[in-house]
Design a protein around this motif. Structure first.
Motif, PDB file in Angstrom:
ATOM      1  N   ARG A 172       0.809  -1.215   0.000  1.00  0.00           N
ATOM      2  CA  ARG A 172       0.000   0.000   0.000  1.00  0.00           C
ATOM      3  C   ARG A 172       0.841   1.263   0.000  1.00  0.00           C
ATOM      4  O   ARG A 172       0.367   2.346   0.350  1.00  0.00           O
ATOM      5  N   SER A 173       2.096   1.146  -0.397  1.00  0.00           N
ATOM      6  CA  SER A 173       3.006   2.289  -0.298  1.00  0.00           C
ATOM      7  C   SER A 173       2.576   3.475  -1.149  1.00  0.00           C
ATOM      8  O   SER A 173       2.992   4.609  -0.894  1.00  0.00           O
ATOM      9  N   ASP A 174       1.724   3.240  -2.148  1.00  0.00           N
ATOM     10  CA  ASP A 174       1.244   4.342  -2.973  1.00  0.00           C
ATOM     11  C   ASP A 174       0.172   5.171  -2.287  1.00  0.00           C
ATOM     12  O   ASP A 174      -0.122   6.292  -2.726  1.00  0.00           O
ATOM     13  N   ARG A 175      -0.408   4.646  -1.196  1.00  0.00           N
ATOM     14  CA  ARG A 175      -1.498   5.373  -0.541  1.00  0.00           C
ATOM     15  C   ARG A 175      -1.372   5.434   0.976  1.00  0.00           C
ATOM     16  O   ARG A 175      -2.106   6.189   1.619  1.00  0.00           O
ATOM     17  N   LEU A 176      -0.480   4.649   1.565  1.00  0.00           N
ATOM     18  CA  LEU A 176      -0.297   4.661   3.018  1.00  0.00           C
ATOM     19  C   LEU A 176       1.124   5.102   3.340  1.00  0.00           C
ATOM     20  O   LEU A 176       2.094   4.467   2.933  1.00  0.00           O
ATOM     21  N   THR A 177       1.226   6.203   4.069  1.00  0.00           N
ATOM     22  CA  THR A 177       2.516   6.735   4.487  1.00  0.00           C
ATOM     23  C   THR A 177       2.595   6.674   6.002  1.00  0.00           C
ATOM     24  O   THR A 177       1.698   7.165   6.696  1.00  0.00           O
ATOM     25  N   ILE A 178       3.661   6.067   6.515  1.00  0.00           N
ATOM     26  CA  ILE A 178       3.870   5.968   7.959  1.00  0.00           C
ATOM     27  C   ILE A 178       5.158   6.706   8.291  1.00  0.00           C
ATOM     28  O   ILE A 178       6.208   6.417   7.729  1.00  0.00           O
ATOM     29  N   ARG A 179       5.046   7.673   9.176  1.00  0.00           N
ATOM     30  CA  ARG A 179       6.215   8.450   9.569  1.00  0.00           C
ATOM     31  C   ARG A 179       6.364   8.409  11.081  1.00  0.00           C
ATOM     32  O   ARG A 179       5.474   8.822  11.821  1.00  0.00           O
ATOM     33  N   THR A 180       7.479   7.884  11.536  1.00  0.00           N
ATOM     34  CA  THR A 180       7.775   7.824  12.959  1.00  0.00           C
ATOM     35  C   THR A 180       8.820   8.874  13.299  1.00  0.00           C
ATOM     36  O   THR A 180       9.420   9.483  12.421  1.00  0.00           O
ATOM     37  N   GLY A 181       9.022   9.098  14.603  1.00  0.00           N
ATOM     38  CA  GLY A 181       9.962  10.126  15.028  1.00  0.00           C
ATOM     39  C   GLY A 181       9.444  11.529  14.822  1.00  0.00           C
ATOM     40  O   GLY A 181      10.219  12.479  14.701  1.00  0.00           O
ATOM     41  N   VAL A 182       8.127  11.689  14.783  1.00  0.00           N
ATOM     42  CA  VAL A 182       7.502  12.985  14.505  1.00  0.00           C
ATOM     43  C   VAL A 182       6.478  13.282  15.594  1.00  0.00           C
ATOM     44  O   VAL A 182       5.740  12.390  16.029  1.00  0.00           O
ATOM     45  N   ILE A 183       6.409  14.530  16.004  1.00  0.00           N
ATOM     46  CA  ILE A 183       5.440  14.918  17.030  1.00  0.00           C
ATOM     47  C   ILE A 183       4.460  15.941  16.459  1.00  0.00           C
ATOM     48  O   ILE A 183       4.846  16.842  15.711  1.00  0.00           O
ATOM     49  N   ALA A 184       3.190  15.756  16.760  1.00  0.00           N
ATOM     50  CA  ALA A 184       2.169  16.737  16.410  1.00  0.00           C
ATOM     51  C   ALA A 184       2.186  17.825  17.476  1.00  0.00           C
ATOM     52  O   ALA A 184       2.045  17.538  18.667  1.00  0.00           O
ATOM     53  N   THR A 185       2.364  19.073  17.055  1.00  0.00           N
ATOM     54  CA  THR A 185       2.445  20.178  18.016  1.00  0.00           C
ATOM     55  C   THR A 185       1.087  20.833  18.258  1.00  0.00           C
ATOM     56  O   THR A 185       0.800  21.279  19.360  1.00  0.00           O
ATOM     57  N   ARG A 186       0.245  20.901  17.228  1.00  0.00           N
ATOM     58  CA  ARG A 186      -1.101  21.463  17.360  1.00  0.00           C
ATOM     59  C   ARG A 186      -1.863  21.177  16.077  1.00  0.00           C
ATOM     60  O   ARG A 186      -1.272  20.859  15.040  1.00  0.00           O
ATOM     61  N   LEU A 187      -3.163  21.295  16.160  1.00  0.00           N
ATOM     62  CA  LEU A 187      -4.027  21.101  14.997  1.00  0.00           C
ATOM     63  C   LEU A 187      -4.301  22.437  14.321  1.00  0.00           C
ATOM     64  O   LEU A 187      -4.343  23.489  14.972  1.00  0.00           O
ATOM     65  N   ALA A 188      -4.496  22.388  13.015  1.00  0.00           N
ATOM     66  CA  ALA A 188      -4.917  23.570  12.248  1.00  0.00           C
ATOM     67  C   ALA A 188      -6.433  23.543  12.176  1.00  0.00           C
ATOM     68  O   ALA A 188      -7.015  22.743  11.429  1.00  0.00           O
ATOM     69  N   LEU A 189      -7.076  24.403  12.961  1.00  0.00           N
ATOM     70  CA  LEU A 189      -8.527  24.369  13.100  1.00  0.00           C
ATOM     71  C   LEU A 189      -9.166  25.624  12.509  1.00  0.00           C
ATOM     72  O   LEU A 189      -8.686  26.743  12.748  1.00  0.00           O
ATOM     73  N   ASP A 190     -10.235  25.435  11.775  1.00  0.00           N
ATOM     74  CA  ASP A 190     -11.028  26.531  11.218  1.00  0.00           C
ATOM     75  C   ASP A 190     -12.356  26.544  11.966  1.00  0.00           C
ATOM     76  O   ASP A 190     -13.238  25.720  11.703  1.00  0.00           O
TER      77      ASP A 190
END
Length: 601
Positions: A231-249
């Protein structure tokens, strides 16, 4: 070795990635792996899964017995957090052990797979969540399961991603614990996951181990390497990354994406700029009972006073974000028996340990292939005769399934039978068999609150243990029952046995002679966390303090959902791994039903 990226460099991190996806899943733990796997089944959409911990499995993290005892392995993403000292009656900061990794706590937990009795979910329906009743959730448990053996288990799933097995007990002590339970009126249940079985009794336990004898974590079950490669064409897994905040409207009631940074690397300290990844369809939080409310608060969604205290722009006042944090609590009763009857024999005898390692490596046999416990007792303390501690269940005989559903069937106590010390920090070099007495339906709850704007900083954790008088009452009854059970066990056990950790261990007094004050003091001095954190973003109406609706959408945002243990309306009276998988599977179906015409849940 994996099609995953673990890089601190922002440039190399996204060298082969897009900056916009249909779905963004934040948190690659137990639930996140399941959601990512299910959403990426669709060949027409793109899915990004981000996880701040590592992806690799060490050899030790795959071995059932060893992996259940690991609490220091950085390769498993293991971290330690502590509750606020003032949160405890004894002023102690209780330690929480978590795995922040691909697979999350399914890499280090006890592997116990228990659905819980139907009454748990019937209670959820009664408090306002009609489509979370047993009839609604049961098909999802079947979907999860690939039960090995148990040919008579017609209730079990046979083609799901999670491999589930049952092994015979490793130690003679289990037979005598079963006999002691029977003396107190508890039946022998054949299958704790059978909705037609008795609700209270002595049960052999099922656990998530695959056919090769390895721990079957969410990572290995839902995102094996071959599937991710296909599924590499549609599923991307990235580790070592932190979400800092959401972009909310806020005006459009949408989550447009998530801001990220590298996690635990020099660049993060030198370059605090954030990278925005956009979501075309939905953002799904799978950060668990700690991570999900923390990220919402950092993003301006939560209690208004808390957000203003940290100068965070209030995007949505939701007082329930971080509130209602619950856990099961345990009081260990330990019986000292000869070393050959417990796991301590592996520590005492290096040759024996080496032999079992060789058995496991060469034939997949021996103690290493087993979980730390093989059986447990479930009971409801309202059914106890307080003079004898015998059980007399009072079922609702008008209910179509009186043994498992209806008034009086939901257990409020579990006693895990653990052939090792339940107080390892205090009793090293002792051969102990532990009656790990757990409160399954605590009314006490606490909270999670951010302490700074740093997404890497641990939030303030309060569990409010024993703050409810009802919990103290249940703990007393449970403790007396466990002491009576221990007494019966010691009488029948054919080898030397004595109470070692108990309120009457030193005095030898009868359990009937112990006062409430003595029991309460023992509970306060010995109570432990069970690491079943939940309900910190619980499902309920907004005016009732809820955070998500019945389809797991965060109130006020049409495309922001939460899929993890934080959404439980109340903490389920069972081990939380199976219900967490169920929530993840349901969330994926809710999303599919939203975006694909003709889909149904």
């Amino acid at each position: 070795m994996w099609p995953f990226t673990e890089s601190c460099s922002r440039k190399s991190f996204f060298a082969n990635s897009f900056l916009e996806y249909d779905y963004i899943i934040i948190g690659g733990g137990t639930a996140g792996c399941a959601v990512a796997s299910r959403l990426s089944e669709d060949e027409t959409c793109t899915v990004l899964l981000i996880e701040k911990g590592p992806a690799q499995d060490s050899w030790a993290s795959k071995v059932p017995l060893i992996s259940s005892a690991i609490d220091e392995d950085p390769r498993a993403g293991i971290i330690h957090r502590y509750t606020e000292p003032a949160d405890s009656s004894d002023g102690i900061a209780h330690r929480l052990v978590n795995s922040e990794s691909l697979g999350g706590n399914s890499k280090i937990n006890g592997m116990l797979y228990t659905r819980g009795v139907p009454e748990i979910y019937e209670n959820w329906a009664r408090i306002g969540h009609a489509n979370w009743s047993w009839s609604h959730v049961e098909p999802y448990f079947r979907r999860i399961e690939e039960v090995q053996g148990l040919p008579k288990a017609t209730h079990a799933g046979r083609s799901g991603p999670i491999h589930i097995v049952r092994h015979p007990p490793m130690f003679e002590a289990y037979d005598h614990a079963q006999k002691a339970a029977a003396k107190l009126g508890l039946p022998l249940g054949e299958d704790a996951n059978d909705p037609l079985s008795v609700a209270h009794g002595y049960f052999p336990l099922d656990y998530t181990i695959d056919a090769q004898g390895y721990r079957h974590s969410a990572h290995r079950a839902y995102l094996p390497g071959r599937l991710v490669s296909r599924r590499s064409d549609r599923l991307t897994i990235r580790t070592g990354v932190i979400a800092t905040r959401l972009a909310l409207d806020v005006k459009e009631h949408r989550a447009n994406g998530v801001y990220i940074q590298s996690h635990k690397c020099q660049q993060a300290a030198e370059d605090e700029s954030e990278l925005l990844i956009k979501a075309r369809r939905e953002v799904i939080l799978c950060g668990g009972a700690i991570g999900s409310p923390q990220l919402l608060q950092l993003s301006g969604v939560g209690p208004e006073l808390l957000l203003k205290k940290h100068d965070i722009q209030v995007k949505r006042h939701l007082r329930g974000v971080g509130a209602g944090l619950s856990d099961h609590h345990a009081i260990p009763i330990c019986i000292e028996i000869p070393p050959r009857g417990t796991l301590y024999y592996l520590e005492k005898n290096p040759i024996f340990l080496l032999w079992h390692l060789l058995l496991y490596l060469t034939m997949g046999l021996g103690w290493m292939k087993s979980p730390p416990t093989n059986a447990a007792i479930f009971l409801n303390t309202s059914n106890l005769d307080l003079d004898t501690m015998e059980t007399h269940p009072q079922y609702d005989t008008d209910h179509p399934c009186p043994n498992r559903s209806g008034k009086g069937t939901e257990p409020d106590v579990e006693i895990m039978l653990y052939p090792a010390s339940g107080v390892q920090e205090r009793c090293e070099n002792k051969s102990l068999f532990t009656l790990y007495t757990c409160l399954l339906r605590p009314e006490s709850s606490g909270s999670i609150q951010i302490k700074s704007l740093d997404p890497r900083a641990d939030p303030s954790l309060r569990l409010g243990m024993l703050s409810s008088p009802k919990d103290i009452e249940v703990a007393r009854k449970a403790l007396r029952f466990s002491l009576k059970l221990a007494e019966s066990f010691i009488q029948s056990y054919p080898h030397p046995a004595r109470l070692f950790v108990a309120p009457n261990a030193e005095t030898g007094r009868d359990w009937k002679d112990l006062s409430d004050d003595e029991l309460d003091k023992f509970v306060q001095d010995n109570i432990k966390l069970v690491y079943h954190l939940s309900s910190s973003c619980h499902m309920a109406n907004e005016e009732d303090g809820g955070v998500v609706d019945d389809e797991l959408r965060v109130h006020g945002f049409e495309n922001l959902r939460i899929a993890d243990a934080s959404i439980f309306p109340t903490i389920p009276a069972t081990h939380t791994m199976a219900p967490t998988y169920m929530v993840a599977e349901r969330c994926a179906d809710f999303i599919k039903a939203t975006w694909y015409e003709g889909s149904s849940v």
